[in-house]
Design a protein around this motif. Structure first.
Motif, PDB file in Angstrom:
ATOM      1  N   PHE A   1       0.865  -1.172   0.000  1.00  0.00           N
ATOM      2  CA  PHE A   1       0.000   0.000   0.000  1.00  0.00           C
ATOM      3  C   PHE A   1       0.908   1.232   0.000  1.00  0.00           C
ATOM      4  O   PHE A   1       1.571   1.509   1.007  1.00  0.00           O
ATOM      5  CB  PHE A   1      -0.911   0.003   1.229  1.00  0.00           C
ATOM      6  N   VAL A   2       0.964   1.927  -1.127  1.00  0.00           N
ATOM      7  CA  VAL A   2       1.880   3.056  -1.279  1.00  0.00           C
ATOM      8  C   VAL A   2       1.139   4.347  -0.975  1.00  0.00           C
ATOM      9  O   VAL A   2       0.080   4.632  -1.554  1.00  0.00           O
ATOM     10  CB  VAL A   2       2.484   3.113  -2.699  1.00  0.00           C
ATOM     11  N   SER A   3       1.700   5.143  -0.058  1.00  0.00           N
ATOM     12  CA  SER A   3       1.136   6.449   0.261  1.00  0.00           C
ATOM     13  C   SER A   3       1.181   7.353  -0.953  1.00  0.00           C
ATOM     14  O   SER A   3       1.941   7.122  -1.893  1.00  0.00           O
ATOM     15  CB  SER A   3       1.947   7.120   1.382  1.00  0.00           C
ATOM     16  N   GLY A   4       0.392   8.408  -0.901  1.00  0.00           N
ATOM     17  CA  GLY A   4       0.371   9.369  -1.998  1.00  0.00           C
ATOM     18  C   GLY A   4       1.764   9.923  -2.268  1.00  0.00           C
ATOM     19  O   GLY A   4       2.437  10.403  -1.356  1.00  0.00           O
ATOM     20  N   GLN A   5       2.194   9.811  -3.506  1.00  0.00           N
ATOM     21  CA  GLN A   5       3.501  10.318  -3.927  1.00  0.00           C
ATOM     22  C   GLN A   5       3.282  11.604  -4.715  1.00  0.00           C
ATOM     23  O   GLN A   5       2.411  11.663  -5.589  1.00  0.00           O
ATOM     24  CB  GLN A   5       4.219   9.280  -4.797  1.00  0.00           C
ATOM     25  N   VAL A   6       4.071  12.595  -4.392  1.00  0.00           N
ATOM     26  CA  VAL A   6       3.956  13.899  -5.041  1.00  0.00           C
ATOM     27  C   VAL A   6       5.260  14.230  -5.755  1.00  0.00           C
ATOM     28  O   VAL A   6       6.271  13.572  -5.558  1.00  0.00           O
ATOM     29  CB  VAL A   6       3.608  15.003  -4.017  1.00  0.00           C
ATOM     30  N   GLY A   7       5.197  15.247  -6.570  1.00  0.00           N
ATOM     31  CA  GLY A   7       6.371  15.691  -7.320  1.00  0.00           C
ATOM     32  C   GLY A   7       7.196  16.668  -6.514  1.00  0.00           C
ATOM     33  O   GLY A   7       7.288  17.845  -6.834  1.00  0.00           O
ATOM     34  N   SER A   8       7.812  16.139  -5.458  1.00  0.00           N
ATOM     35  CA  SER A   8       8.613  16.985  -4.575  1.00  0.00           C
ATOM     36  C   SER A   8      10.085  16.904  -4.942  1.00  0.00           C
ATOM     37  O   SER A   8      10.569  15.905  -5.458  1.00  0.00           O
ATOM     38  CB  SER A   8       8.432  16.559  -3.120  1.00  0.00           C
ATOM     39  N   ARG A   9      10.745  17.974  -4.623  1.00  0.00           N
ATOM     40  CA  ARG A   9      12.203  17.975  -4.689  1.00  0.00           C
ATOM     41  C   ARG A   9      12.714  17.273  -3.433  1.00  0.00           C
ATOM     42  O   ARG A   9      11.937  16.946  -2.534  1.00  0.00           O
ATOM     43  CB  ARG A   9      12.694  19.419  -4.733  1.00  0.00           C
ATOM     44  N   ALA A  10      14.015  17.046  -3.343  1.00  0.00           N
ATOM     45  CA  ALA A  10      14.597  16.325  -2.199  1.00  0.00           C
ATOM     46  C   ALA A  10      14.279  16.992  -0.863  1.00  0.00           C
ATOM     47  O   ALA A  10      14.137  16.319   0.156  1.00  0.00           O
ATOM     48  CB  ALA A  10      16.104  16.182  -2.373  1.00  0.00           C
ATOM     49  N   ASP A  11      14.142  18.317  -0.862  1.00  0.00           N
ATOM     50  CA  ASP A  11      13.854  19.026   0.397  1.00  0.00           C
ATOM     51  C   ASP A  11      12.366  19.032   0.739  1.00  0.00           C
ATOM     52  O   ASP A  11      11.954  19.608   1.737  1.00  0.00           O
ATOM     53  CB  ASP A  11      14.401  20.451   0.351  1.00  0.00           C
ATOM     54  N   GLY A  12      11.539  18.386  -0.103  1.00  0.00           N
ATOM     55  CA  GLY A  12      10.104  18.298   0.164  1.00  0.00           C
ATOM     56  C   GLY A  12       9.276  19.398  -0.465  1.00  0.00           C
ATOM     57  O   GLY A  12       8.054  19.366  -0.375  1.00  0.00           O
ATOM     58  N   THR A  13       9.910  20.357  -1.120  1.00  0.00           N
ATOM     59  CA  THR A  13       9.145  21.442  -1.736  1.00  0.00           C
ATOM     60  C   THR A  13       8.598  21.003  -3.095  1.00  0.00           C
ATOM     61  O   THR A  13       9.187  20.165  -3.771  1.00  0.00           O
ATOM     62  CB  THR A  13      10.008  22.714  -1.923  1.00  0.00           C
ATOM     63  N   PRO A  14       7.461  21.588  -3.506  1.00  0.00           N
ATOM     64  CA  PRO A  14       6.866  21.217  -4.785  1.00  0.00           C
ATOM     65  C   PRO A  14       7.705  21.683  -5.976  1.00  0.00           C
ATOM     66  O   PRO A  14       8.253  22.781  -5.954  1.00  0.00           O
ATOM     67  CB  PRO A  14       5.521  21.953  -4.791  1.00  0.00           C
ATOM     68  N   GLU A  15       7.785  20.843  -6.982  1.00  0.00           N
ATOM     69  CA  GLU A  15       8.366  21.224  -8.268  1.00  0.00           C
ATOM     70  C   GLU A  15       7.364  22.163  -8.944  1.00  0.00           C
ATOM     71  O   GLU A  15       6.197  21.813  -9.094  1.00  0.00           O
ATOM     72  CB  GLU A  15       8.591  19.978  -9.133  1.00  0.00           C
TER      73      GLU A  15
ATOM     74  N   ASP B   1       0.105  19.905  -7.066  1.00  0.00           N
ATOM     75  CA  ASP B   1      -1.033  19.876  -7.980  1.00  0.00           C
ATOM     76  C   ASP B   1      -1.391  18.479  -8.448  1.00  0.00           C
ATOM     77  O   ASP B   1      -2.372  18.294  -9.169  1.00  0.00           O
ATOM     78  CB  ASP B   1      -0.741  20.758  -9.203  1.00  0.00           C
ATOM     79  N   PHE B   2      -0.599  17.479  -8.050  1.00  0.00           N
ATOM     80  CA  PHE B   2      -0.827  16.099  -8.470  1.00  0.00           C
ATOM     81  C   PHE B   2      -0.292  15.174  -7.384  1.00  0.00           C
ATOM     82  O   PHE B   2       0.768  15.420  -6.817  1.00  0.00           O
ATOM     83  CB  PHE B   2      -0.070  15.826  -9.790  1.00  0.00           C
ATOM     84  N   GLU B   3      -1.043  14.111  -7.112  1.00  0.00           N
ATOM     85  CA  GLU B   3      -0.603  13.100  -6.156  1.00  0.00           C
ATOM     86  C   GLU B   3      -1.092  11.745  -6.658  1.00  0.00           C
ATOM     87  O   GLU B   3      -2.192  11.646  -7.204  1.00  0.00           O
ATOM     88  CB  GLU B   3      -1.187  13.387  -4.771  1.00  0.00           C
ATOM     89  N   ILE B   4      -0.265  10.710  -6.476  1.00  0.00           N
ATOM     90  CA  ILE B   4      -0.626   9.367  -6.911  1.00  0.00           C
ATOM     91  C   ILE B   4      -0.360   8.376  -5.784  1.00  0.00           C
ATOM     92  O   ILE B   4       0.695   8.399  -5.162  1.00  0.00           O
ATOM     93  CB  ILE B   4       0.137   8.964  -8.196  1.00  0.00           C
ATOM     94  N   LYS B   5      -1.367   7.543  -5.494  1.00  0.00           N
ATOM     95  CA  LYS B   5      -1.203   6.457  -4.525  1.00  0.00           C
ATOM     96  C   LYS B   5      -1.626   5.167  -5.190  1.00  0.00           C
ATOM     97  O   LYS B   5      -2.505   5.174  -6.068  1.00  0.00           O
ATOM     98  CB  LYS B   5      -1.967   6.724  -3.250  1.00  0.00           C
ATOM     99  N   VAL B   6      -0.995   4.058  -4.815  1.00  0.00           N
ATOM    100  CA  VAL B   6      -1.283   2.790  -5.482  1.00  0.00           C
ATOM    101  C   VAL B   6      -1.319   1.643  -4.487  1.00  0.00           C
ATOM    102  O   VAL B   6      -0.807   1.747  -3.372  1.00  0.00           O
ATOM    103  CB  VAL B   6      -0.233   2.464  -6.578  1.00  0.00           C
ATOM    104  N   ILE B   7      -1.900   0.551  -4.962  1.00  0.00           N
ATOM    105  CA  ILE B   7      -1.806  -0.748  -4.300  1.00  0.00           C
ATOM    106  C   ILE B   7      -1.149  -1.672  -5.313  1.00  0.00           C
ATOM    107  O   ILE B   7      -1.552  -1.703  -6.486  1.00  0.00           O
ATOM    108  CB  ILE B   7      -3.181  -1.291  -3.886  1.00  0.00           C
TER     109      ILE B   7
END
Length: 132
Positions: free
Chosen positions: A32-46, A119-125
């Protein structure tokens, strides 16, 4: 009782610690994968939307690899979009590069009004290969 095991990618981003969650949980033969976002290494949004979607998929791929899974093991996808109508074409272009052929995973897209600056997040099983 099935035990849960936290899974993190090798180069985990700062959001996991900042918000106190696991990248994924392995439970039996499922991941069960948590929502993944397009973050940079420091956690800020691209800021570039297409690149943000690509980074979200990169983060997803890294989390799957940490559990010895791949994109082919995904059975269910949920994506969250802040402006689905205007983002659809860009998302589909990236999605079609990642999932090139059938069978495609189940997919549910949800429009939302807030994703903590993203602006986008993806979670999967995913089903973990080689497990009963």
């Amino acid at each position: 009782m099935v035990q849960r095991e936290a899974v993190f990618p090798a180069n985990r981003h700062a959001l996991y610690e900042a918000h106190g969650y696991s990248a994924a949980l392995r439970s039996g033969d499922l991941l069960f994968v948590s929502g993944q976002v397009g973050s940079r290494a420091d956690g800020t949004p691209e800021p570039d939307f297409k690149r943000q979607v690509e980074l979200a998929f990169d983060n997803l791929r890294a989390t799957l690899q940490a559990a010895e899974c791949s994109l082919d093991d995904i059975v269910d996808v949920t994506t969250f979009h802040t402006d689905p109508e205007n983002q659809f074409e860009t998302i589909m272009a990236v999605k079609n590069q990642i999932f090139e052929r059938a069978p495609y995973p189940n997919w549910t897209a949800i429009g939302v009004n807030w994703l903590a600056g993203f602006d986008f997040e993806i979670k999967v099983i995913a089903r973990i290969p080689g497990h009963a």
